[in-house]
Write a protein that holds these residues in place. Sequence first.
Motif, PDB file in Angstrom:
ATOM      1  N   LEU A  44      57.028  30.091  46.384  1.00  0.00           N
ATOM      2  CA  LEU A  44      56.384  30.178  45.084  1.00  0.00           C
ATOM      3  C   LEU A  44      56.677  29.837  43.563  1.00  0.00           C
ATOM      4  CD1 LEU A  44      53.720  32.068  43.917  1.00  0.00           C
ATOM      5  CD2 LEU A  44      55.237  33.977  43.505  1.00  0.00           C
ATOM      6  N   GLN A  57      50.626  28.614  40.965  1.00  0.00           N
ATOM      7  CA  GLN A  57      49.710  29.766  41.098  1.00  0.00           C
ATOM      8  C   GLN A  57      50.015  30.685  40.204  1.00  0.00           C
ATOM      9  OE1 GLN A  57      48.976  30.684  45.640  1.00  0.00           O
ATOM     10  NE2 GLN A  57      50.991  29.675  45.930  1.00  0.00           N
ATOM     11  N   TYR A  58      48.873  31.584  39.959  1.00  0.00           N
ATOM     12  CA  TYR A  58      49.144  32.717  39.140  1.00  0.00           C
ATOM     13  C   TYR A  58      49.131  33.915  39.863  1.00  0.00           C
ATOM     14  CZ  TYR A  58      47.937  30.073  34.858  1.00  0.00           C
ATOM     15  OH  TYR A  58      47.865  29.078  33.656  1.00  0.00           O
ATOM     16  N   GLY A  59      49.979  34.816  39.428  1.00  0.00           N
ATOM     17  CA  GLY A  59      49.942  36.249  40.133  1.00  0.00           C
ATOM     18  C   GLY A  59      50.602  37.266  39.146  1.00  0.00           C
ATOM     19  N   ARG A  89      43.932  40.475  48.142  1.00  0.00           N
ATOM     20  CA  ARG A  89      44.428  39.070  47.610  1.00  0.00           C
ATOM     21  C   ARG A  89      45.619  39.124  48.301  1.00  0.00           C
ATOM     22  NH1 ARG A  89      39.902  38.486  46.426  1.00  0.00           N
ATOM     23  NH2 ARG A  89      39.152  37.949  44.436  1.00  0.00           N
ATOM     24  N   LYS A  90      46.138  37.973  48.401  1.00  0.00           N
ATOM     25  CA  LYS A  90      47.364  37.689  49.350  1.00  0.00           C
ATOM     26  C   LYS A  90      48.564  37.972  48.512  1.00  0.00           C
ATOM     27  CE  LYS A  90      50.203  33.933  51.316  1.00  0.00           C
ATOM     28  NZ  LYS A  90      50.228  32.350  51.719  1.00  0.00           N
ATOM     29  N   GLN A  91      49.794  38.636  49.032  1.00  0.00           N
ATOM     30  CA  GLN A  91      50.791  38.740  48.241  1.00  0.00           C
ATOM     31  C   GLN A  91      51.899  38.219  48.826  1.00  0.00           C
ATOM     32  OE1 GLN A  91      51.890  43.048  47.530  1.00  0.00           O
ATOM     33  NE2 GLN A  91      50.016  43.682  47.497  1.00  0.00           N
ATOM     34  N   VAL A 143      54.671  39.359  44.548  1.00  0.00           N
ATOM     35  CA  VAL A 143      53.609  38.877  43.505  1.00  0.00           C
ATOM     36  C   VAL A 143      52.137  38.839  44.314  1.00  0.00           C
ATOM     37  CG1 VAL A 143      52.588  36.796  42.383  1.00  0.00           C
ATOM     38  CG2 VAL A 143      55.222  37.590  42.415  1.00  0.00           C
ATOM     39  N   GLN A 144      51.131  39.590  43.653  1.00  0.00           N
ATOM     40  CA  GLN A 144      49.686  39.490  44.224  1.00  0.00           C
ATOM     41  C   GLN A 144      49.234  38.248  43.593  1.00  0.00           C
ATOM     42  OE1 GLN A 144      46.897  42.040  42.439  1.00  0.00           O
ATOM     43  NE2 GLN A 144      45.667  42.176  44.436  1.00  0.00           N
ATOM     44  N   LEU A 145      48.420  37.072  44.306  1.00  0.00           N
ATOM     45  CA  LEU A 145      48.164  35.980  43.994  1.00  0.00           C
ATOM     46  C   LEU A 145      46.712  36.070  43.410  1.00  0.00           C
ATOM     47  CD1 LEU A 145      49.726  33.461  46.567  1.00  0.00           C
ATOM     48  CD2 LEU A 145      50.532  34.237  44.534  1.00  0.00           C
ATOM     49  N   LYS A 194      52.226  32.470  35.383  1.00  0.00           N
ATOM     50  CA  LYS A 194      52.132  31.222  36.191  1.00  0.00           C
ATOM     51  C   LYS A 194      53.361  30.740  37.055  1.00  0.00           C
ATOM     52  CE  LYS A 194      51.717  26.947  34.703  1.00  0.00           C
ATOM     53  NZ  LYS A 194      51.183  25.716  33.656  1.00  0.00           N
ATOM     54  N   ASP A 221      43.203  34.546  43.076  1.00  0.00           N
ATOM     55  CA  ASP A 221      42.176  33.698  43.998  1.00  0.00           C
ATOM     56  C   ASP A 221      41.502  33.021  43.037  1.00  0.00           C
ATOM     57  OD1 ASP A 221      41.210  32.834  46.310  1.00  0.00           O
ATOM     58  OD2 ASP A 221      40.508  34.575  47.007  1.00  0.00           O
TER      59      ASP A 221
END
Length: 341
Positions: free
Chosen positions: A81, A214-216, A281-283, A261-263, A205, A265
């Motif tokens: 990440l 990726q933002y999370g 949402r993916k973590q 971190v929760q990403l 970011k 979408d």
Amino acid sequence: MNKKRSLLNIKSLALSVLVLSISNAYAEDAKVAESSKPVVEQIVNTLTKLSGGPYQGYRANHAKGIVVQGEFVPAKSAASLSKAVHLQTKPSPVTVRFSDATGLPTIPDADGNAFPKGIAIRFQLAEGAYTDIVSISTNGFPAAKPEDFLGLLNSIAASGPDAAKPSPVEQFLGSHPAALAFVQMPKPAPVSFATESFYGVNAFKFTNAKGETQYGRYRITPINGAEFLTKEQAAQATPNYLMEELPVRLSKAPAKFKIAVQLADKGDVVNDPTVVWPETRKQIELGTLTLKNVDVDGVKFEKATMFNPLVLVDGIDASDDPILLARPAAYAVSYGRRLGQ
């Protein structure tokens, strides 16, 4: 005699009117002067007013806290990440402060007004460098902009027992659904700070070594699961039960949290903390936070330290969330006053 008394009454009335007029003028001037200050300073001032402060040496919000020490060990997935130095392979020493909400240093730990709880994590890096995570125990925030947060605080301050109905805060909540949802959240009292989950309501970011971004949002979850008191237990809890429980717990065994971190979408809003992303949402796991002992110099440390979510390292950048960008400035106002500046 009656004529003299009447003249005295008239003069007394005139003097009262004059004093009232001067008082109103001063009050109006004070309002104008306050409204001309930066929004972040007004936020700190209103938080201080709501808590009945100022309280010398304490924060304007999250005044009551406890400081502990431990270690963060990154997970193998963290480097995918971000290229941030503390997310690679080496463990980092950490100092963590748990806290109750409000600027009241003596607020009972189980009081609903002591919600949300706070966690501030300082990762100690090489050559005296550091980076911070500052999160709360709610998934979401009541305002998208500092001006709206100030509006909420001012409406609360103006809604005393003698306020006309609908009160200012009722009017504000009626026109701000995110704030209404926030104040209506359940406020369970945790068994321990070590059994509370925490959420990063602002997005960052993250950039890895390949340049992929990726933002999370951060998630900090007790490995053994969240635990809360029943309403009956909370009603019987001593005022400092959280501050007293944690040292006893850590003297027996370390407390562990998973940091993830929760990403976001595609299409998710990344600059508004009132927007909660779906749990689907993916973590990505960043690593394990292990808390080992209470800091014996914790009181000195917390007074002298300003945690700052924008003290960042290469591989992590701020989003353009207005609340996130305003936080360090508000903290700085409180910090300066805490040090007597």
